[in-house]
Design a protein around this motif. Structure first.
Motif, PDB file in Angstrom:
ATOM      1  N   ALA A 219      -0.807   0.722  -1.357  1.00  7.30           N
ATOM      2  CA  ALA A 219       0.568   0.617  -1.860  1.00  7.30           C
ATOM      3  C   ALA A 219       1.142   1.996  -2.158  1.00  7.30           C
ATOM      4  O   ALA A 219       2.323   2.257  -1.890  1.00  7.30           O
ATOM      5  CB  ALA A 219       0.593  -0.246  -3.121  1.00  7.30           C
ATOM      6  N   ALA A 220       0.316   2.882  -2.706  1.00  9.09           N
ATOM      7  CA  ALA A 220       0.775   4.230  -3.034  1.00  9.09           C
ATOM      8  C   ALA A 220       1.213   4.978  -1.777  1.00  9.09           C
ATOM      9  O   ALA A 220       2.257   5.625  -1.746  1.00  9.09           O
ATOM     10  CB  ALA A 220      -0.321   5.001  -3.760  1.00  9.09           C
ATOM     11  N   ILE A 221       0.404   4.882  -0.724  1.00 11.29           N
ATOM     12  CA  ILE A 221       0.754   5.541   0.540  1.00 11.29           C
ATOM     13  C   ILE A 221       2.032   4.941   1.110  1.00 11.29           C
ATOM     14  O   ILE A 221       2.927   5.656   1.570  1.00 11.29           O
ATOM     15  CB  ILE A 221      -0.406   5.404   1.548  1.00 11.29           C
ATOM     16  CG1 ILE A 221      -1.621   6.196   1.060  1.00 11.29           C
ATOM     17  CG2 ILE A 221       0.013   5.893   2.928  1.00 11.29           C
ATOM     18  CD1 ILE A 221      -2.895   5.909   1.839  1.00 11.29           C
TER      19      ILE A 221
ATOM     20  N   ILE B 267       0.532   0.517   6.602  1.00  7.98           N
ATOM     21  CA  ILE B 267      -0.644   0.828   5.775  1.00  7.98           C
ATOM     22  C   ILE B 267      -0.625  -0.032   4.515  1.00  7.98           C
ATOM     23  O   ILE B 267      -1.667  -0.506   4.044  1.00  7.98           O
ATOM     24  CB  ILE B 267      -0.666   2.322   5.427  1.00  7.98           C
ATOM     25  CG1 ILE B 267      -0.980   3.150   6.689  1.00  7.98           C
ATOM     26  CG2 ILE B 267      -1.695   2.623   4.328  1.00  7.98           C
ATOM     27  CD1 ILE B 267      -0.859   4.645   6.500  1.00  7.98           C
ATOM     28  N   GLY B 268       0.559  -0.255   3.970  1.00  6.35           N
ATOM     29  CA  GLY B 268       0.672  -1.037   2.738  1.00  6.35           C
ATOM     30  C   GLY B 268       0.171  -2.459   2.864  1.00  6.35           C
ATOM     31  O   GLY B 268      -0.380  -3.016   1.906  1.00  6.35           O
ATOM     32  N   VAL B 269       0.362  -3.081   4.027  1.00  7.54           N
ATOM     33  CA  VAL B 269      -0.013  -4.494   4.174  1.00  7.54           C
ATOM     34  C   VAL B 269      -1.415  -4.679   4.742  1.00  7.54           C
ATOM     35  O   VAL B 269      -1.874  -5.817   4.864  1.00  7.54           O
ATOM     36  CB  VAL B 269       0.989  -5.250   5.076  1.00  7.54           C
ATOM     37  CG1 VAL B 269       2.357  -5.276   4.442  1.00  7.54           C
ATOM     38  CG2 VAL B 269       1.054  -4.654   6.474  1.00  7.54           C
ATOM     39  N   ARG B 270      -2.110  -3.611   5.075  1.00  6.72           N
ATOM     40  CA  ARG B 270      -3.402  -3.777   5.745  1.00  6.72           C
ATOM     41  C   ARG B 270      -4.449  -4.439   4.847  1.00  6.72           C
ATOM     42  O   ARG B 270      -5.386  -5.055   5.354  1.00  6.72           O
ATOM     43  CB  ARG B 270      -3.923  -2.432   6.246  1.00  6.72           C
ATOM     44  CG  ARG B 270      -4.284  -1.429   5.168  1.00  6.72           C
ATOM     45  CD  ARG B 270      -4.720  -0.110   5.766  1.00  6.72           C
ATOM     46  NE  ARG B 270      -4.991   0.886   4.744  1.00  6.72           N
ATOM     47  CZ  ARG B 270      -5.346   2.149   5.010  1.00  6.72           C
ATOM     48  NH1 ARG B 270      -5.461   2.536   6.265  1.00  6.72           N
ATOM     49  NH2 ARG B 270      -5.569   3.005   4.033  1.00  6.72           N
ATOM     50  N   SER B 271      -4.277  -4.315   3.524  1.00  9.36           N
ATOM     51  CA  SER B 271      -5.236  -4.948   2.616  1.00  9.36           C
ATOM     52  C   SER B 271      -4.746  -6.296   2.119  1.00  9.36           C
ATOM     53  O   SER B 271      -5.419  -6.937   1.307  1.00  9.36           O
ATOM     54  CB  SER B 271      -5.518  -4.026   1.423  1.00  9.36           C
ATOM     55  OG  SER B 271      -4.319  -3.652   0.773  1.00  9.36           O
ATOM     56  N   GLY B 272      -3.579  -6.746   2.603  1.00  8.08           N
ATOM     57  CA  GLY B 272      -3.069  -8.068   2.228  1.00  8.08           C
ATOM     58  C   GLY B 272      -2.325  -8.061   0.908  1.00  8.08           C
ATOM     59  O   GLY B 272      -2.071  -7.022   0.308  1.00  8.08           O
ATOM     60  N   PHE B 273      -1.978  -9.258   0.462  1.00  6.79           N
ATOM     61  CA  PHE B 273      -1.346  -9.459  -0.847  1.00  6.79           C
ATOM     62  C   PHE B 273      -2.318 -10.237  -1.730  1.00  6.79           C
ATOM     63  O   PHE B 273      -2.823 -11.266  -1.300  1.00  6.79           O
ATOM     64  CB  PHE B 273      -0.036 -10.242  -0.704  1.00  6.79           C
ATOM     65  CG  PHE B 273       1.076  -9.481  -0.043  1.00  6.79           C
ATOM     66  CD1 PHE B 273       1.449  -8.226  -0.490  1.00  6.79           C
ATOM     67  CD2 PHE B 273       1.757 -10.030   1.030  1.00  6.79           C
ATOM     68  CE1 PHE B 273       2.485  -7.530   0.120  1.00  6.79           C
ATOM     69  CE2 PHE B 273       2.790  -9.350   1.644  1.00  6.79           C
ATOM     70  CZ  PHE B 273       3.145  -8.098   1.190  1.00  6.79           C
TER      71      PHE B 273
ATOM     72  N   TYR C 159       6.385   9.106  -8.413  1.00  6.56           N
ATOM     73  CA  TYR C 159       5.469   8.232  -9.160  1.00  6.56           C
ATOM     74  C   TYR C 159       4.214   7.961  -8.348  1.00  6.56           C
ATOM     75  O   TYR C 159       3.078   8.104  -8.845  1.00  6.56           O
ATOM     76  CB  TYR C 159       6.177   6.919  -9.501  1.00  6.56           C
ATOM     77  CG  TYR C 159       5.269   5.871 -10.120  1.00  6.56           C
ATOM     78  CD1 TYR C 159       5.103   5.799 -11.497  1.00  6.56           C
ATOM     79  CD2 TYR C 159       4.573   4.954  -9.321  1.00  6.56           C
ATOM     80  CE1 TYR C 159       4.263   4.850 -12.070  1.00  6.56           C
ATOM     81  CE2 TYR C 159       3.733   4.010  -9.882  1.00  6.56           C
ATOM     82  CZ  TYR C 159       3.583   3.958 -11.249  1.00  6.56           C
ATOM     83  OH  TYR C 159       2.736   3.020 -11.809  1.00  6.56           O
ATOM     84  N   TRP C 160       4.381   7.583  -7.086  1.00  6.52           N
ATOM     85  CA  TRP C 160       3.222   7.219  -6.265  1.00  6.52           C
ATOM     86  C   TRP C 160       2.445   8.444  -5.811  1.00  6.52           C
ATOM     87  O   TRP C 160       1.231   8.352  -5.560  1.00  6.52           O
ATOM     88  CB  TRP C 160       3.666   6.350  -5.093  1.00  6.52           C
ATOM     89  CG  TRP C 160       4.091   4.992  -5.562  1.00  6.52           C
ATOM     90  CD1 TRP C 160       5.361   4.517  -5.668  1.00  6.52           C
ATOM     91  CD2 TRP C 160       3.238   3.950  -6.042  1.00  6.52           C
ATOM     92  NE1 TRP C 160       5.354   3.239  -6.177  1.00  6.52           N
ATOM     93  CE2 TRP C 160       4.060   2.860  -6.421  1.00  6.52           C
ATOM     94  CE3 TRP C 160       1.856   3.825  -6.196  1.00  6.52           C
ATOM     95  CZ2 TRP C 160       3.551   1.672  -6.931  1.00  6.52           C
ATOM     96  CZ3 TRP C 160       1.332   2.636  -6.712  1.00  6.52           C
ATOM     97  CH2 TRP C 160       2.176   1.585  -7.067  1.00  6.52           C
TER      98      TRP C 160
ATOM     99  N   LEU D 167       1.305  -6.135 -10.918  1.00  2.00           N
ATOM    100  CA  LEU D 167       2.128  -6.585  -9.797  1.00  2.00           C
ATOM    101  C   LEU D 167       2.821  -5.438  -9.074  1.00  2.00           C
ATOM    102  O   LEU D 167       3.391  -5.633  -8.000  1.00  2.00           O
ATOM    103  CB  LEU D 167       3.200  -7.569 -10.290  1.00  2.00           C
ATOM    104  CG  LEU D 167       2.725  -8.955 -10.718  1.00  2.00           C
ATOM    105  CD1 LEU D 167       3.881  -9.737 -11.328  1.00  2.00           C
ATOM    106  CD2 LEU D 167       2.137  -9.719  -9.538  1.00  2.00           C
ATOM    107  N   ARG D 168       2.767  -4.252  -9.672  1.00  2.09           N
ATOM    108  CA  ARG D 168       3.523  -3.127  -9.120  1.00  2.09           C
ATOM    109  C   ARG D 168       3.100  -2.757  -7.697  1.00  2.09           C
ATOM    110  O   ARG D 168       3.971  -2.538  -6.835  1.00  2.09           O
ATOM    111  CB  ARG D 168       3.415  -1.925 -10.053  1.00  2.09           C
ATOM    112  CG  ARG D 168       4.478  -0.868  -9.806  1.00  2.09           C
ATOM    113  CD  ARG D 168       4.491   0.136 -10.939  1.00  2.09           C
ATOM    114  NE  ARG D 168       4.797  -0.509 -12.195  1.00  2.09           N
ATOM    115  CZ  ARG D 168       4.492  -0.024 -13.398  1.00  2.09           C
ATOM    116  NH1 ARG D 168       3.857   1.125 -13.486  1.00  2.09           N
ATOM    117  NH2 ARG D 168       4.803  -0.681 -14.495  1.00  2.09           N
ATOM    118  N   PRO D 169       1.804  -2.652  -7.391  1.00  2.00           N
ATOM    119  CA  PRO D 169       1.440  -2.316  -6.011  1.00  2.00           C
ATOM    120  C   PRO D 169       1.973  -3.315  -4.991  1.00  2.00           C
ATOM    121  O   PRO D 169       2.499  -2.922  -3.938  1.00  2.00           O
ATOM    122  CB  PRO D 169      -0.095  -2.298  -6.050  1.00  2.00           C
ATOM    123  CG  PRO D 169      -0.436  -1.990  -7.468  1.00  2.00           C
ATOM    124  CD  PRO D 169       0.617  -2.696  -8.271  1.00  2.00           C
TER     125      PRO D 169
END
Length: 307
Positions: A231-233, A218-224, A283-284, A155-157
């Protein structure tokens, strides 16, 4: 869908019920029921839930501005977490509990643990909702807590992207407050915002805010659930921006910025908390570096293109 038709009513709702005074009352231990009921009645908590499960079926990209608004107004309840958690539980065919839900990943503190009724743990494919139980951090007026959870790394990403969106929203408001203060604060007969050194710092602050928005997008471009590298970026970029934005804002405001009656500290305290939650920038950065070293790409440019 016209996004303004979605964003504007949500913005009005948040502005009406999440005033700085209301946020302070909850931080001081006040009741959360009225504020939570307003979000429940609005229907926005099911924004990400699929239509066949009774929700609005919005994509992560469509819901991103809503979550950013929560950060902008320092909403003291896990509304963004609940939106995502309800979607994950619905997709997995799990029962959705009635109440505020925080996402607990086992990394550092869990945001909103003090105002959550439930925690979602496990993985995106097999999420589990449990009664909230967390140890307080001991930080003055902190709404976060240490939750003892295991096997929630998956769930972390997704949780990190939620933090990235909150940071982007809060940083934008910090910029607005700082620019307004620089234009209003008069020293030596003119606003300090006319001084070249101050203007340079404001430009850097604006740069950090834009960088945070791009990273969160960038984080949301692949959805949930979020893709690991996206998520790292997102979290790496927004965590860096959070620290730099808070530092510049307080340098511009001086002593008033940390005073309890001034609203800036409501935002910057959250920027620092969200920066560390679900993994800080270091961390990321390690996640991204490990992925690069494990790839077969000859160059980093090729790695980025493939990723």
């Amino acid at each position: 869908m016209d996004m303004n038709e979605l964003i504007e009513p949500f913005a009005r709702l948040v502005e009406d019920i999440c005033t700085p005074a209301a946020v302070r009352r909850i931080e001081e231990g006040g009741e959360t029921g009225a504020m939570w009921s307003a979000f429940v009645d609005s229907g926005f908590l099911d924004a990400l839930v699929p239509e066949d499960a009774g929700g609005a079926g919005l994509s992560a990209l469509e819901a991103a501005p809503l979550i950013s608004l929560l950060g902008r107004h320092c909403v003291p309840l896990p509304v963004g977490d609940t939106m995502v958690a309800r979607a994950l539980l619905a997709k997995a065919g799990r029962e959705i509990p009635a109440g505020p839900i925080a996402i607990a990943t086992g990394t550092g503190v869990t945001p909103f643990a003090r105002t959550a009724a439930f925690l979602v743990t496990g993985s995106p494919e097999a999420p589990t909702a449990v009664a909230a139980a967390a140890t307080q951090t001991g930080v003055h007026h902190d709404l976060d807590g240490y939750a003892d959870v295991a096997d929630s790394e998956g769930l972390r990403p997704t949780s990190a992207v939620v933090r990235a969106l909150l940071i982007a929203g809060a940083a934008g408001r910090v910029l607005e407050m700082t620019v307004a203060y620089a234009n209003d604060r008069v020293q030596f007969g003119k606003p300090i915002g006319r001084q070249q050194a101050v203007q340079q710092q404001l430009a850097i602050l604006a740069e950090q805010v834009i960088a945070a928005r791009i990273a969160a997008a960038i984080g949301v471009r692949s959805g949930f659930p979020a893709r690991l590298l996206d998520a790292a970026i997102a979290k790496h970029g927004t965590s860096i921006a959070a620290a730099r934005s808070a530092a510049i804002a307080h340098a511009m405001h001086g002593a008033i910025g940390i005073s309890e009656e001034y609203d800036l500290q409501l935002l910057t305290r959250r920027l620092h908390g969200w920066r560390l939650a679900d993994g800080s920038e270091s961390y990321w950065a390690a996640v991204l570096g490990g992925a690069r070293l494990a790839s077969t790409a000859d160059t980093s440019v090729e790695f980025i293109r493939a990723a």
